[in-house]
Design a protein around this motif. Structure first.
Motif, mmCIF file in Angstrom:
data_model
loop_
_atom_site.group_PDB
_atom_site.id
_atom_site.type_symbol
_atom_site.label_atom_id
_atom_site.label_comp_id
_atom_site.label_asym_id
_atom_site.label_seq_id
_atom_site.Cartn_x
_atom_site.Cartn_y
_atom_site.Cartn_z
ATOM 1 N N SER A 8 -40.050 101.446 -61.890
ATOM 2 C CA SER A 8 -41.228 100.640 -61.549
ATOM 3 C C SER A 8 -41.210 100.276 -60.071
ATOM 4 C CB SER A 8 -41.268 99.368 -62.399
ATOM 5 O OG SER A 8 -41.411 99.690 -63.763
ATOM 6 N N LEU A 43 -43.471 97.962 -57.159
ATOM 7 C CA LEU A 43 -44.536 96.990 -56.934
ATOM 8 C C LEU A 43 -45.649 97.626 -56.106
ATOM 9 C CD1 LEU A 43 -42.375 93.825 -56.171
ATOM 10 C CD2 LEU A 43 -43.720 94.276 -58.235
ATOM 11 N N TRP A 66 -32.811 94.172 -56.759
ATOM 12 C CA TRP A 66 -34.128 93.811 -56.224
ATOM 13 C C TRP A 66 -34.883 92.922 -57.214
ATOM 14 C CZ3 TRP A 66 -37.594 93.603 -52.405
ATOM 15 C CH2 TRP A 66 -38.956 93.741 -52.663
ATOM 16 N N ALA A 67 -34.895 93.302 -58.481
ATOM 17 C CA ALA A 67 -35.594 92.514 -59.493
ATOM 18 C C ALA A 67 -34.936 91.157 -59.698
ATOM 19 C CB ALA A 67 -35.644 93.284 -60.814
ATOM 20 N N LEU A 77 -42.030 94.882 -63.221
ATOM 21 C CA LEU A 77 -40.828 95.369 -62.548
ATOM 22 C C LEU A 77 -39.664 95.455 -63.528
ATOM 23 C CD1 LEU A 77 -40.068 96.166 -59.646
ATOM 24 C CD2 LEU A 77 -39.264 93.827 -59.301
ATOM 25 N N TRP A 78 -39.577 94.488 -64.449
ATOM 26 C CA TRP A 78 -38.481 94.484 -65.405
ATOM 27 C C TRP A 78 -38.672 95.490 -66.533
ATOM 28 C CZ3 TRP A 78 -33.837 92.579 -64.793
ATOM 29 C CH2 TRP A 78 -33.639 91.562 -63.869
ATOM 30 N N TYR A 89 -43.077 89.082 -62.643
ATOM 31 C CA TYR A 89 -42.382 90.337 -62.357
ATOM 32 C C TYR A 89 -42.123 91.145 -63.627
ATOM 33 C CZ TYR A 89 -41.562 88.649 -57.619
ATOM 34 O OH TYR A 89 -41.737 88.204 -56.331
ATOM 35 N N THR A 138 -36.938 87.621 -58.938
ATOM 36 C CA THR A 138 -37.168 86.744 -60.088
ATOM 37 C C THR A 138 -36.315 85.486 -59.998
ATOM 38 O OG1 THR A 138 -37.578 88.732 -61.410
ATOM 39 C CG2 THR A 138 -37.254 86.664 -62.602
ATOM 40 N N THR A 190 -47.540 97.106 -61.037
ATOM 41 C CA THR A 190 -46.530 98.105 -60.677
ATOM 42 C C THR A 190 -47.046 99.508 -60.965
ATOM 43 O OG1 THR A 190 -45.507 97.973 -62.870
ATOM 44 C CG2 THR A 190 -44.610 96.542 -61.145
ATOM 45 N N PRO A 227 -36.703 98.793 -64.152
ATOM 46 C CA PRO A 227 -36.335 98.571 -62.743
ATOM 47 C C PRO A 227 -36.107 99.854 -61.958
ATOM 48 C CG PRO A 227 -35.107 97.111 -64.197
ATOM 49 C CD PRO A 227 -35.831 98.076 -65.079
ATOM 50 N N GLN A 234 -40.395 97.652 -50.703
ATOM 51 C CA GLN A 234 -39.456 97.659 -51.826
ATOM 52 C C GLN A 234 -38.372 98.705 -51.604
ATOM 53 O OE1 GLN A 234 -41.072 97.734 -55.823
ATOM 54 N NE2 GLN A 234 -39.206 98.625 -56.665
ATOM 55 N N GLU A 274 -34.370 97.829 -51.326
ATOM 56 C CA GLU A 274 -33.379 98.446 -52.215
ATOM 57 C C GLU A 274 -32.319 99.173 -51.397
ATOM 58 O OE1 GLU A 274 -35.540 100.862 -54.950
ATOM 59 O OE2 GLU A 274 -36.401 99.173 -56.041
#
Length: 828
Positions: A287, A289, A356-357, A280-281, A277, A361, A679, A284, A296, A300
């Motif tokens: 980004s 996916l 979400w991240a 994504l990080w 991920y 993770t 992403t 956040p 997503q 969220e």
């Protein structure tokens, strides 16, 4: 360390505290004492008198003066002058009760060792009860004030009792399962075992009891808890904060005892999750996916709405922000309240994209750690074999596929805990306790994901059936405690989830089942590689699956071949045969109601037909049943790896077999290594929303209508709503809700004229004929939605959409930057 501390002595060195030529004794009584001048003399007389009644028992009594400043040593010395079996040990300074008891135990000679407090809160006459349990085979017998049969003559004050009960429960949960009262100062031990335990102990304070009992628990030495008489004595040195101190000391000891591998393996799992991920990080908030589609944004939104409900003390099971004015039943959707509620502070502080991240993770890493723990505890000896199995369970291709959009199929850390509790029930030791814990676990999992729990129950049922076939005698023996425990679990969990489940199935916007059609796996999907696997081919995977988030099999033919080989090689173990049966049965079920015959246009009836119309199963996407194979295959891999890692080299032939085994593992797993999730940058929120201009157009209790109306295929408005602080509602959206008089579950809202018309225009770019009848239907929809404003932002076919809304509304829009706005507050 004082000179009286004998923990440094070797087995060959004489102990200075044992008189020369003294032989072993049957019982050593140890009395730790600190400033006990007033109470010690009658205590020593009472102990001595009782022990003399037990002749021909050979005994000794050791008083350890822990740096007293009063006449404790003088009192003991006087008693020792009268009775040579009484000994005095002193420390130059007060080190704590644990240090005093350790000093006495390591100087003891008794075949059994009794530790009792100087106040004799538990009378010495209760020794007989402890002795009976030791004679029955226990390694230790501890007096207890917490059992129903215990007799409390003088109670403590209310604060002490409350602190004691709370502390005992925390200690029991954290360190010493099954012992209700760890701190009662009346304990009888096997002498050799307790000397071994104290030789490695480190705690000097009140926490020593927990440390020693935990040592016995880890060694699997039976500790019996015995009800005794007890009376609170004035002058007790135990303060209300003693229990928190015990827990703090225990935590320190446990952290100190952690071996490097126990940190390295979870660290590897966490690093792998961050690697997957990483995109994504990197941002956040910006980004997205690539393969997540609309999911997503939906997740969220779930996190944001749940946090908002929590912050404003609203019902967490419902919201009116989507599908206005009907709203959304959050319990009937996969809102994962078990995480979204406790993570509400994180969402409120850092935003839903961060949550979400974190969930993806952390959930992936936690699931791997949980499977690793279960496999290490129940199946293998090698930690690295357990790590391989745990990683295979969590990072299997189906889980990686769902990891792009479905955290409810990624956050599975409760499944190993539930499985372990079921195995404990089969052991039949503490059925009531384990049944209660299982009930709590099941209730919590319902708030994480019900479909995955149903699949897990299916897999466990298949394993139970396979084990019953492989070892019917064992299955018969464990059936009674297992069924009893399951009954207790049901009694615990059902009251906890009754109201949420009633809301889910009977509350506002509830539905009966979800329409998704027949979606079974193609048989070749079991042998090919997933898109996100190292050897994966996106085109091949796409031809064999519903979409990239539903690549529910794709274990690869090398792993399938290896799994068959492992079952054949280890077939002497019933659990292996049961695991093989589970994987095979789940794979066949995942093929659906009609199994295609490869190379033809014909099908065979599949066993899924047996459950397709059953409650709950009717809403399951049948191809997901293949996910049950992941833990079965992971445990098989761990067993095979453990055989290779632990078995010693015996011959050149054995060496060749080991090399072949490691090669087979490499060939099976290397192609399945997951690759990072790609992403993209998400589209910015329109200025009309971002700068708060919308507030000039939307009144309280009214809605904003995006053009086209939000749907599962068009979820941009969910992001607008989050950015606007959830300040407005809108019609439509992406959720599961009811449709028709039978309340069949569908994705998105019930169709309406305006949402259908604008959806077709957005797709085709063509404006249909619009006359008075269409305008009346448009007005009815606006009235139903309680609409104040319609908003069109830049997008494909925006001119056609603007023309359609203008004709429907009969008014020209106002342009604000890049956004077209129809103010409809005065209509109707």
């Amino acid at each position: 360390m004082s000179q009286t501390q004998p923990s440094d002595r070797s087995s060959s060195s004489p102990d200075p505290h044992i008189p020369a030529g003294a032989g072993p004794v049957d019982l050593t009584v140890i009395v730790p004492a600190y400033n006990e001048e007033q109470r010690l003399a009658p205590t020593l007389r009472a102990v001595r008198a009782h022990l003399d009644t037990l002749a021909p028992l050979r005994w000794e009594l050791i008083v350890v003066d822990d740096g007293s400043t009063d006449g404790t040593s003088a009192v003991t010395g006087a008693a020792a002058a009268e009775e040579p079996r009484i000994r005095l040990l002193t420390t130059p300074a007060n080190r704590g009760k644990g240090h005093a008891v350790r000093t006495g135990v390591l100087a003891s000679r008794g075949r059994r060792v009794l530790v009792t407090d100087a106040d004799l809160a538990t009378p010495i006459e209760e020794l007989g009860l402890l002795t009976e349990r030791m004679d029955a085979g226990a390694a230790a017998a501890v007096g207890s004030r917490a059992l129903p049969e215990s007799r409390i003559a003088v109670r403590q004050n209310a604060l002490r009792e409350v602190m004691g009960r709370l502390g005992a429960r925390l200690i029991r949960a954290a360190a010493v399962p099954g012992i209700r009262d760890t701190q009662c100062g009346f304990k009888l031990f096997d002498g050799d075992k307790v000397r071994t335990a104290f030789a490695g102990s480190r705690l000097d304070g009140w926490s020593f009891d927990v440390e020693i009992l935990r040592f016995f628990h880890q060694k699997d030495w039976e500790v019996a808890e015995v009800p005794v008489r007890w009376a609170h004595q004035p002058g007790s040195k135990v303060r209300p904060l003693a229990y928190p101190t015990v827990l703090a000391d225990l935590l320190r000891i446990r952290l100190h005892a952690v071996r490097p591998v126990q940190l390295v393996i979870p660290g590897i799992f966490l690093l792998l999750a961050f690697f997957l991920y990483g995109g994504l990080w990197s941002g956040p908030g910006s980004s997205y996916l690539t393969d997540s589609g609309s999911d997503q944004q939906q997740w969220e939104w779930f996190f944001a709405v749940t946090a908002d409900n929590v912050a404003h003390l609203r019902n967490p099971l419902f919201t009116g922000l989507q599908n206005a004015p009907l709203g959304v039943n959050l319990m009937a959707n996969t809102a994962m309240l078990g995480l979204s509620v406790p993570l509400a502070p994180l969402t409120l502080a850092l935003g839903a994209p961060v949550t979400w991240a974190v969930v993806l993770t952390g959930g992936l890493a936690a699931t791997a750690c949980s499977w690793y723990w279960l496999i290490a505890k129940r199946f293998v000896r090698s930690r690295w074999a357990a790590a391989l199995g745990g990683g295979s369970c969590a990072f299997a291709p189906p889980m990686i596929s769902h990891g792009t959009a479905h955290p409810n199929f990624v956050v599975l850390f409760m499944m190993p805990l539930i499985t372990d509790r079921l195995l404990r029930l089969c052991e039949g030791r503490r059925v009531r306790h384990d049944g209660i814990v299982l009930g709590l676990f099941l209730a919590y999992q319902i708030f994480l994901g019900e479909e995955v729990l149903l699949l897990a129950v299916t897999g466990l049922a298949l394993f139970a059936l396979g084990y019953a076939i492989a070892a019917p005698d064992v299955a018969k023996a464990v059936a009674r405690p297992l069924l009893r425990g399951l009954g207790i679990a049901a009694l615990v969990s059902l009251p906890l989830v009754a109201v949420p489940l009633a809301w889910q199935f009977k509350g506002p916007q509830s539905y009966q089942s979800v329409l998704h059609g027949q979606v079974g796996n193609n048989p070749m999907a079991l042998l090919e590689f997933a898109t996100r696997s190292l050897a994966g081919d996106a085109k091949v995977a796409a031809s064999l699956s519903l979409n990239r988030t539903e690549e529910n099999a794709f274990f690869g033919w090398p792993l399938v071949v290896l799994a068959v080989a492992l079952v054949v090689r280890l077939r002497d173990q019933p659990r292996v045969r049961a695991l093989g049966f589970t994987a095979l049965a789940a794979a066949v079920l995942s093929l659906g109601q009609n199994i295609p015959l490869l190379g033809t246009d014909k099908t065979l009836p599949g066993p899924w037909r047996l459950v397709a119309q059953m409650p709950l199963f009717e809403s399951v996407i049948e191809s997901r049943t293949a996910m049950v194979c992941a833990p079965a295959l992971g445990i098989l891999l761990a067993l095979g790896c453990d055989r290779l890692a632990v078995r010693r080299l015996r011959s050149e032939r054995e060496t060749s077999r080991r090399m072949l085994g490691w090669t087979a593992l490499t060939v099976a797993l290397l192609p399945l290594l997951p690759t990072p999730y790609p992403t993209v940058q998400r589209a910015p929120v329109p200025a009309f929303i971002a700068d708060g201009t919308w507030q000039q157009y939307v009144r309280p209790g009214r809605s904003l209508v995006p053009v086209p109306v939000p749907s599962p295929a068009d979820t941009a408005a969910l992001g607008w709503q989050i950015d606007a602080g959830l300040g407005f509602a809108f019609p439509g959206g992406y959720f599961n809700g009811p449709w028709g008089p039978e309340r069949i579950g569908i994705y998105g809202p019930q169709p309406r004229f305006t949402s259908d018309l604008l959806g077709k225009v957005a797709e085709s770019g063509k404006v249909p004929d619009i006359g008075p009848q269409q305008q009346r239907q448009f007005d009815w929809d606006l009235d139903f939605w309680r609409a104040d404003v319609l908003v069109l932002t830049p997008r494909d076919h925006a001119p056609a959409l603007r023309e359609a809304v203008t004709k429907l509304s009969g008014q020209q829009p106002r342009q604000l930057g890049d956004t077209w706005v129809w103010d409809v507050r005065d209509r109707g």
